[in-house]
Every structure is written in C-alpha cells, then in structure tokens.
Design a protein around this motif. Sequence first.
Motif, PDB file in Angstrom:
ATOM      1  N   ASP A 133      25.621   0.778 -49.040  1.00 44.69           N
ATOM      2  CA  ASP A 133      24.396   1.316 -49.627  1.00 44.69           C
ATOM      3  C   ASP A 133      23.432   0.213 -50.059  1.00 44.69           C
ATOM      4  N   GLN A 134      23.960  -0.799 -50.735  1.00 43.65           N
ATOM      5  CA  GLN A 134      23.064  -1.765 -51.373  1.00 43.65           C
ATOM      6  C   GLN A 134      22.554  -2.850 -50.428  1.00 43.65           C
ATOM      7  N   VAL A 135      23.270  -3.069 -49.325  1.00 41.73           N
ATOM      8  CA  VAL A 135      22.835  -4.120 -48.397  1.00 41.73           C
ATOM      9  C   VAL A 135      22.566  -3.551 -46.997  1.00 41.73           C
ATOM     10  N   SER A 136      23.595  -2.988 -46.373  1.00 41.38           N
ATOM     11  CA  SER A 136      23.450  -2.571 -44.971  1.00 41.38           C
ATOM     12  C   SER A 136      22.370  -1.513 -44.794  1.00 41.38           C
ATOM     13  N   ILE A 137      22.452  -0.443 -45.589  1.00 44.34           N
ATOM     14  CA  ILE A 137      21.451   0.622 -45.469  1.00 44.34           C
ATOM     15  C   ILE A 137      20.092   0.119 -45.936  1.00 44.34           C
ATOM     16  N   GLU A 138      20.069  -0.561 -47.066  1.00 41.78           N
ATOM     17  CA  GLU A 138      18.779  -0.979 -47.627  1.00 41.78           C
ATOM     18  C   GLU A 138      18.017  -1.899 -46.673  1.00 41.78           C
ATOM     19  N   LEU A 139      18.691  -2.908 -46.129  1.00 41.97           N
ATOM     20  CA  LEU A 139      17.977  -3.860 -45.274  1.00 41.97           C
ATOM     21  C   LEU A 139      17.570  -3.248 -43.931  1.00 41.97           C
ATOM     22  N   THR A 140      18.435  -2.431 -43.346  1.00 38.89           N
ATOM     23  CA  THR A 140      18.062  -1.843 -42.061  1.00 38.89           C
ATOM     24  C   THR A 140      16.977  -0.776 -42.241  1.00 38.89           C
ATOM     25  N   THR A 141      16.999  -0.072 -43.365  1.00 38.01           N
ATOM     26  CA  THR A 141      15.960   0.922 -43.623  1.00 38.01           C
ATOM     27  C   THR A 141      14.617   0.243 -43.896  1.00 38.01           C
ATOM     28  N   GLN A 142      14.640  -0.859 -44.606  1.00 42.02           N
ATOM     29  CA  GLN A 142      13.403  -1.631 -44.791  1.00 42.02           C
ATOM     30  C   GLN A 142      12.852  -2.088 -43.448  1.00 42.02           C
ATOM     31  N   MET A 143      13.742  -2.535 -42.568  1.00 43.61           N
ATOM     32  CA  MET A 143      13.298  -2.985 -41.242  1.00 43.61           C
ATOM     33  C   MET A 143      12.658  -1.843 -40.476  1.00 43.61           C
ATOM     34  N   LEU A 144      13.273  -0.665 -40.525  1.00 42.71           N
ATOM     35  CA  LEU A 144      12.702   0.502 -39.862  1.00 42.71           C
ATOM     36  C   LEU A 144      11.316   0.837 -40.402  1.00 42.71           C
ATOM     37  N   ALA A 145      11.180   0.772 -41.719  1.00 41.02           N
ATOM     38  CA  ALA A 145       9.879   1.070 -42.334  1.00 41.02           C
ATOM     39  C   ALA A 145       8.812   0.101 -41.842  1.00 41.02           C
ATOM     40  N   VAL A 146       9.192  -1.157 -41.665  1.00 40.87           N
ATOM     41  CA  VAL A 146       8.256  -2.152 -41.125  1.00 40.87           C
ATOM     42  C   VAL A 146       7.896  -1.820 -39.676  1.00 40.87           C
ATOM     43  N   LEU A 147       8.914  -1.490 -38.867  1.00 44.02           N
ATOM     44  CA  LEU A 147       8.673  -1.216 -37.440  1.00 44.02           C
ATOM     45  C   LEU A 147       7.750  -0.017 -37.234  1.00 44.02           C
ATOM     46  N   PHE A 148       7.893   0.988 -38.093  1.00 46.77           N
ATOM     47  CA  PHE A 148       7.062   2.188 -37.971  1.00 46.77           C
ATOM     48  C   PHE A 148       5.795   2.112 -38.822  1.00 46.77           C
ATOM     49  N   ASP A 149       5.688   1.069 -39.659  1.00 46.56           N
ATOM     50  CA  ASP A 149       4.661   1.039 -40.700  1.00 46.56           C
ATOM     51  C   ASP A 149       4.713   2.350 -41.484  1.00 46.56           C
ATOM     52  N   PHE A 150       5.905   2.629 -41.977  1.00 42.78           N
ATOM     53  CA  PHE A 150       6.239   3.887 -42.656  1.00 42.78           C
ATOM     54  C   PHE A 150       6.038   3.705 -44.160  1.00 42.78           C
ATOM     55  N   PRO A 151       5.560   4.727 -44.867  1.00 40.96           N
ATOM     56  CA  PRO A 151       5.366   4.588 -46.312  1.00 40.96           C
ATOM     57  C   PRO A 151       6.620   4.063 -47.019  1.00 40.96           C
ATOM     58  N   TRP A 152       6.474   2.935 -47.677  1.00 47.25           N
ATOM     59  CA  TRP A 152       7.612   2.194 -48.238  1.00 47.25           C
ATOM     60  C   TRP A 152       8.413   3.026 -49.227  1.00 47.25           C
ATOM     61  N   GLU A 153       7.722   3.772 -50.069  1.00 47.20           N
ATOM     62  CA  GLU A 153       8.408   4.522 -51.126  1.00 47.20           C
ATOM     63  C   GLU A 153       9.254   5.663 -50.555  1.00 47.20           C
ATOM     64  N   ASP A 154       8.980   6.060 -49.335  1.00 51.75           N
ATOM     65  CA  ASP A 154       9.738   7.157 -48.705  1.00 51.75           C
ATOM     66  C   ASP A 154      10.743   6.657 -47.674  1.00 51.75           C
ATOM     67  N   ARG A 155      11.026   5.354 -47.655  1.00 54.44           N
ATOM     68  CA  ARG A 155      11.800   4.789 -46.544  1.00 54.44           C
ATOM     69  C   ARG A 155      13.219   5.360 -46.435  1.00 54.44           C
ATOM     70  N   ARG A 156      13.808   5.784 -47.560  1.00 54.83           N
ATOM     71  CA  ARG A 156      15.175   6.328 -47.469  1.00 54.83           C
ATOM     72  C   ARG A 156      15.213   7.674 -46.734  1.00 54.83           C
TER      73      ARG A 156
END
Length: 423
Positions: free
Chosen positions: A159-182
């Motif tokens: 939860d704290q590393v694997s999901i968080e970092l890959t989800t942040q990367m996805l948000a960057v790739l899509f330019d997805f609203p950061w606060e909704d990245r989960r």
Amino acid sequence: MHGTIDLVQNPKQEAARERAYSIPLEQFNPGDPELFRSDTFWPYFDRLRREDPVHYCRDSMFGPYWSVTKYNDIMDIETNHSVFSSASSLGGITIRDVATDLRRESFIAMDEPRHGAQRKTVAPMFTPTHLDQLAINIRQRSTKCLDNLPKNDVFDWVDQVSIELTTQMLAVLFDFPWEDRRKLTRWSDVATTIPGPDGLVATEEERQVELLECATYFGKLWNERINQPPKSDLLSMMAHSEATRDMDPKNFLGNLILLIVGGNDTTRNTLSGSIYALSKNPDQYKKLRENPVLIDSFVPEVIRWQTPLAHMRRTALEDVEFRGRQIKKGDKVVMWYVSGNRDEEVIDRPYEFIIDRARPRTHMSFGFGIHRCVGLRLAELQLKIIWEEILKRFDNIEVVGEPKRVYSSFVKGYEALPVRIAG
C-alpha cells in the motif's frame, strides 16, 4: 535443485508437489485461482512441462481450455497471429471469458491491422526522449515516498510504496487529477478481480457499475483534452490521433482499462515481488548492496522471477495440430508465462533468484510479437530508479510475515506485504 522449487525448506510446496503428482493429468486444472492465492501452482506446471506440455482441461470455472507451458511452445503460439487470435469478440486475452454483451475492445485484445494503428497512438509516451523526462519525475516521487516511510514499525509495503508509486506514475501518464489518483488503483483492481463474496466486488453487475464510473470520469477528461491543443499525456494522444479519436465507448473503456492495468498491476506487483525475492535470498540482497550497479540485471531478473501476469490467452481461428495435439477452431489456448519463465530447457536454474545472470532478459513476462508490452521500458525504468533510491537509504528492508496473495490466475500479485525498516 534444478528445475523444481526447493522443497526442503517449504512443507507447503512439498504437500502441493505430492498432490500434483498423485492426481491424473486429465484432472489437472492449473488455472484454479486458489492455487495462485496459496502459491502452490508450481509443481502442477513442473509436471505439465515434463509430461503434457500442451494440456487440455475439460472442465473448470472458466470452461475448457488448453494450457501451453513450455517457453518455446509459448513463443510459437504468441507469434502465430494468423491462427491464434487476441480479439475481444472471441473472448479476449484472459482465461476468463467476458460475457458477449460486456466485451470491450482494446489494442491488446485486437488483431491486425487495427491493433497496430491503435498501439502506435500511445507508443510516443515510451520513446527514449520521453522516458528521460519521466525519469526525473520518477526519481523525485520515489525520493519523497521513501523518505516518508516509518522506521522500526511494521507497515504494508504494497500500500505505502508499490501502489502509491505506481498510481502516481499513472496519474502523471494520464495527467489525471492528483487528488483522485487512488481511483485508478481501484478501477485497475476491479477490472481484474473475480467477483464473489470474498472479492472486491460481489457480482459482475457491481463490477460493471464501477467500470462505468471509470468511463464517465475519463469521458469528462477526454472532452477537455479534445478541445485543447495536443499534449504529451496518454489521453490527449488518443483524443488527437486519427486511429483512436473516434473510438466507440466500449473501445474507449477497453483501452483505458488496458493502460490502467498495464501501468499499475505489473509494476506494482514486481516492486512488491522484488522486496519478497530479496528477503528469501539474503545472499543476493547482500550482493546488490555491495554492488549497486547490478540493479541493471536485477530488474529483469525480478520481472522474470515474479511474472506479474501469469498468462495470456488466445482463441484458435481454425483447427490446428500443435505438438501432436488437435486444437479445434474456437478453443481457448492459455499461454502460461509463469511456467515458461521456469522452463529449465531455456533458463538455467530457473527457480533460483540470481541477480547477475548472464542473460537476465531471457524471460516472457512482457510477451512477444505484436502484443509485446508497449510500456516495458517504463516498467524497467521505474524499478531501476526506485531501487537506486532504496539502496541509498536503507541497509535492509525486512519482510516480517508471508504476503497475502491475489485470488487470480491472471494477475500474479500481492494484496499485502508486511515489512519493517530498522531506524
């Protein structure tokens, strides 16, 4: 021990092996998700590679299917696109058929010539120049995440590393609203879960409701991007490409789910697997700490060792004889990457985790042929940078309990992995 999992230290694997060699081959169902949740599938594939490398399962929760288990046989199926189809209209790319009215095309579940046109739309995201730009972002986010981890306390690495970092990367790739990245994490998990009382969703209907939310959310973003000048995010690329700008809603959602799952599950589970693999192989962890340049071969080795997607599926377009077996038109053919990556005829000491292998990229975790993972270089880059930053900070990340594994024979991953970092 060459070619088989080490049983001396693992009574659970020994019991699984006894069972796998005691039941008749015609009763084998290697796609049973419970085998993957309990991590006891290994001896079933060991036996199949030796005794029945192209195996027919007559009955399972997924219906009848063929299992192809040897590395070179999988390569032959994977690259024979004229006979073995990925098309969603025939059931798609996983062992689990999708109901006809719920089938959604994506470029991985599509044959040529349409596949190539849609794939090329997102390929610029993964060019060397763009990866160099993304690398700066990955390092900044990795640094921040790792610096905020608790010391001397048990926490969930998934939860704290694997999901968080890959989800942040996805948000960057899509330019997805950061606060909704989960939301991206949730949609990825829902897309691949098997509905049931213990699952993320109880029924297929619940799954479809959540995936419709995904389509609606992205639909609003799409309308914004299509009315803006082209940008370098995946959504803008698709909105402004001739091959994808007029996708029907099912194709749109299909490609979204493909990119979300591809960008999330695979890197996430390999990152978790890297911690688990090193905890099981302290000699390799020591070797990596003493010689961090080995990260370059460690990354592909952990991708092989983990095999974050256990299989891909094809459908036969015609009757065909393959390795002496008669595959009928319409039959489901499952290519078990997780078995090919343990094929001792191709990979030396395949059950061993060896971070300085001579040919660490000899693996099939990314697939082959036209459907080879479009984002494989980004996946490797993320893992490389994260581990460079880990080694700068921590002498040891201790796994303090067995991981909780995903109930799936498609996504080979972890729901939780308890770890502790000494202060």
